[in-house]
Design a protein around this motif. Structure first.
Motif, mmCIF file in Angstrom:
data_model
loop_
_atom_site.group_PDB
_atom_site.id
_atom_site.type_symbol
_atom_site.label_atom_id
_atom_site.label_comp_id
_atom_site.label_asym_id
_atom_site.label_seq_id
_atom_site.Cartn_x
_atom_site.Cartn_y
_atom_site.Cartn_z
ATOM 1 N N GLY A 170 0.801 -1.225 0.000
ATOM 2 C CA GLY A 170 0.000 0.000 0.000
ATOM 3 C C GLY A 170 0.827 1.264 0.000
ATOM 4 N N SER A 171 1.922 1.258 0.735
ATOM 5 C CA SER A 171 2.736 2.475 0.815
ATOM 6 C C SER A 171 3.404 2.778 -0.527
ATOM 7 C CB SER A 171 3.783 2.377 1.927
ATOM 8 O OG SER A 171 4.754 1.410 1.612
ATOM 9 N N LEU A 172 3.825 1.746 -1.256
ATOM 10 C CA LEU A 172 4.416 1.972 -2.582
ATOM 11 C C LEU A 172 3.360 2.475 -3.561
ATOM 12 C CD1 LEU A 172 6.904 -1.005 -3.059
ATOM 13 C CD2 LEU A 172 7.413 1.374 -2.527
ATOM 14 N N GLU A 173 2.151 1.928 -3.455
ATOM 15 C CA GLU A 173 1.053 2.402 -4.307
ATOM 16 C C GLU A 173 0.749 3.874 -4.032
ATOM 17 O OE1 GLU A 173 -2.468 0.024 -4.006
ATOM 18 O OE2 GLU A 173 -1.446 -1.732 -4.827
ATOM 19 N N ARG A 174 0.724 4.217 -2.744
ATOM 20 C CA ARG A 174 0.459 5.620 -2.384
ATOM 21 C C ARG A 174 1.573 6.532 -2.905
ATOM 22 N NH1 ARG A 174 -1.404 3.230 2.201
ATOM 23 N NH2 ARG A 174 0.504 3.602 3.378
ATOM 24 N N LYS A 175 2.807 6.068 -2.787
ATOM 25 C CA LYS A 175 3.939 6.862 -3.280
ATOM 26 C C LYS A 175 3.831 7.054 -4.795
ATOM 27 C CE LYS A 175 8.282 6.684 -1.680
ATOM 28 N NZ LYS A 175 9.694 6.288 -1.493
ATOM 29 N N ALA A 176 3.517 5.986 -5.525
ATOM 30 C CA ALA A 176 3.366 6.071 -6.983
ATOM 31 C C ALA A 176 2.247 7.036 -7.345
ATOM 32 C CB ALA A 176 3.096 4.684 -7.569
ATOM 33 N N GLU A 177 1.150 6.968 -6.587
ATOM 34 C CA GLU A 177 0.011 7.849 -6.842
ATOM 35 C C GLU A 177 0.381 9.313 -6.574
ATOM 36 O OE1 GLU A 177 -4.373 8.183 -4.958
ATOM 37 O OE2 GLU A 177 -3.754 6.150 -5.554
ATOM 38 N N ARG A 178 1.056 9.566 -5.450
ATOM 39 C CA ARG A 178 1.470 10.943 -5.122
ATOM 40 C C ARG A 178 2.438 11.488 -6.165
ATOM 41 N NH1 ARG A 178 3.565 11.210 0.738
ATOM 42 N NH2 ARG A 178 3.965 13.349 0.141
ATOM 43 N N LEU A 179 3.362 10.648 -6.615
ATOM 44 C CA LEU A 179 4.314 11.069 -7.649
ATOM 45 C C LEU A 179 3.588 11.412 -8.942
ATOM 46 C CD1 LEU A 179 7.427 8.715 -7.532
ATOM 47 C CD2 LEU A 179 7.411 11.204 -7.588
ATOM 48 N N THR A 180 2.664 10.562 -9.333
ATOM 49 C CA THR A 180 1.898 10.790 -10.561
ATOM 50 C C THR A 180 1.106 12.089 -10.469
ATOM 51 O OG1 THR A 180 1.752 8.406 -10.922
ATOM 52 C CG2 THR A 180 0.182 9.784 -12.115
ATOM 53 N N GLN A 181 0.443 12.317 -9.338
ATOM 54 C CA GLN A 181 -0.325 13.559 -9.156
ATOM 55 C C GLN A 181 0.593 14.780 -9.207
ATOM 56 O OE1 GLN A 181 -2.238 12.781 -5.398
ATOM 57 N NE2 GLN A 181 -3.971 11.722 -6.333
ATOM 58 N N LEU A 182 1.744 14.685 -8.565
ATOM 59 C CA LEU A 182 2.691 15.795 -8.543
ATOM 60 C C LEU A 182 3.191 16.105 -9.956
ATOM 61 C CD1 LEU A 182 4.133 17.740 -6.628
ATOM 62 C CD2 LEU A 182 5.943 16.043 -6.383
ATOM 63 N N LEU A 183 3.499 15.070 -10.723
ATOM 64 C CA LEU A 183 3.981 15.272 -12.090
ATOM 65 C C LEU A 183 2.878 15.805 -12.997
ATOM 66 C CD1 LEU A 183 6.288 12.171 -12.264
ATOM 67 C CD2 LEU A 183 7.016 14.572 -12.294
ATOM 68 N N GLU A 184 1.631 15.423 -12.732
ATOM 69 C CA GLU A 184 0.505 15.978 -13.497
ATOM 70 C C GLU A 184 0.372 17.478 -13.210
ATOM 71 O OE1 GLU A 184 -2.817 13.504 -12.392
ATOM 72 O OE2 GLU A 184 -2.163 11.880 -13.734
ATOM 73 N N LYS A 185 0.513 17.865 -11.935
ATOM 74 C CA LYS A 185 0.468 19.294 -11.579
ATOM 75 C C LYS A 185 1.606 20.047 -12.255
ATOM 76 C CE LYS A 185 -1.284 18.996 -6.845
ATOM 77 N NZ LYS A 185 -0.859 19.210 -5.463
ATOM 78 N N LEU A 186 2.785 19.429 -12.269
ATOM 79 C CA LEU A 186 3.944 20.041 -12.922
ATOM 80 C C LEU A 186 3.666 20.255 -14.411
ATOM 81 C CD1 LEU A 186 6.936 20.950 -12.714
ATOM 82 C CD2 LEU A 186 7.558 18.591 -13.258
ATOM 83 N N ALA A 187 3.081 19.261 -15.056
ATOM 84 C CA ALA A 187 2.754 19.371 -16.481
ATOM 85 C C ALA A 187 1.760 20.506 -16.718
ATOM 86 C CB ALA A 187 2.204 18.046 -16.999
ATOM 87 N N VAL A 188 0.788 20.655 -15.814
ATOM 88 C CA VAL A 188 -0.205 21.727 -15.950
ATOM 89 C C VAL A 188 0.485 23.091 -15.818
ATOM 90 C CG1 VAL A 188 -2.176 22.836 -14.818
ATOM 91 C CG2 VAL A 188 -2.190 20.365 -15.222
ATOM 92 N N GLU A 189 1.319 23.257 -14.792
ATOM 93 C CA GLU A 189 2.027 24.533 -14.600
ATOM 94 C C GLU A 189 2.891 24.855 -15.814
ATOM 95 O OE1 GLU A 189 1.747 26.978 -12.222
ATOM 96 O OE2 GLU A 189 0.016 25.732 -11.761
ATOM 97 N N SER A 190 3.558 23.840 -16.322
ATOM 98 C CA SER A 190 4.409 24.018 -17.484
ATOM 99 C C SER A 190 3.587 24.437 -18.700
ATOM 100 C CB SER A 190 5.161 22.707 -17.758
ATOM 101 O OG SER A 190 5.991 22.843 -18.870
ATOM 102 N N SER A 191 2.439 23.808 -18.890
ATOM 103 C CA SER A 191 1.586 24.142 -20.036
ATOM 104 C C SER A 191 1.013 25.555 -19.929
ATOM 105 C CB SER A 191 0.458 23.120 -20.190
ATOM 106 O OG SER A 191 -0.493 23.275 -19.165
ATOM 107 N N LYS A 192 0.928 26.071 -18.694
ATOM 108 C CA LYS A 192 0.422 27.436 -18.494
ATOM 109 C C LYS A 192 1.535 28.476 -18.680
ATOM 110 C CE LYS A 192 -3.181 26.384 -15.079
ATOM 111 N NZ LYS A 192 -3.505 26.524 -13.644
ATOM 112 N N GLY A 193 2.766 28.024 -18.927
ATOM 113 C CA GLY A 193 3.832 28.969 -19.222
ATOM 114 C C GLY A 193 4.955 29.051 -18.213
#
Length: 133
Positions: free
Chosen positions: A3-26
């Motif tokens: 479970g902890s590895l799944e949570r870590k993978a999920e948090r990483l994925t969410q963080l990278l999605e936010k990063l992609a959004v910020e990047s796409s906004k300039g």
């Protein structure tokens, strides 16, 4: 998978999605090398990325390049998680903020907190995420 590895993978994925959004906004992303840029592309971060430590650039060259490309969306610093990367991150943040440029180190801090013991740089993130999944 635990479970902890799944949570870590999920948090990483969410963080990278936010990063992609910020990047796409300039927001401009600053990484250390070309391999870090390629890693971000593999992680579907498509916006502007500057490589700080290529072609023999020194610290002031990097600051100048960032200044010339800075946008109102600010700068996201994503240097390596090692001692030198930490030092450069602090120095860049300080120098750019002196020039009234908005610097975001939140992604770097969160990533370092999530993977800092396992991954030393942005370049290692895609492989690490694959292993977690």
């Amino acid at each position: 998978m635990s479970g902890s590895l799944e949570r870590k993978a999920e948090r990483l994925t969410q963080l990278l999605e936010k990063l992609a959004v910020e990047s796409s906004k300039g927001a401009l992303i600053v990484v250390e090398g070309r391999n870090d840029v390629e890693a971000l592309r593999r992680l579907e971060v498509e916006g502007s990325v500057i490589s700080a430590k290529t072609y023999g650039k020194n610290f002031l060259d990097v600051v100048s390049e960032i200044e010339s490309q800075a946008t109102t969306r600010g700068i996201i610093v994503l240097l390596d998680f090692d001692r030198r990367g930490t030092e450069w991150t602090k120095r860049l943040k300080q120098r750019l903020e002196e020039k009234r440029i908005k610097v975001n180190t939140n992604f770097w801090n969160e990533l370092r907190g999530l993977v800092g013991r396992d991954v030393k740089d942005i370049e290692g993130l895609p492989t690490y995420i694959e292993k977690l999944k």
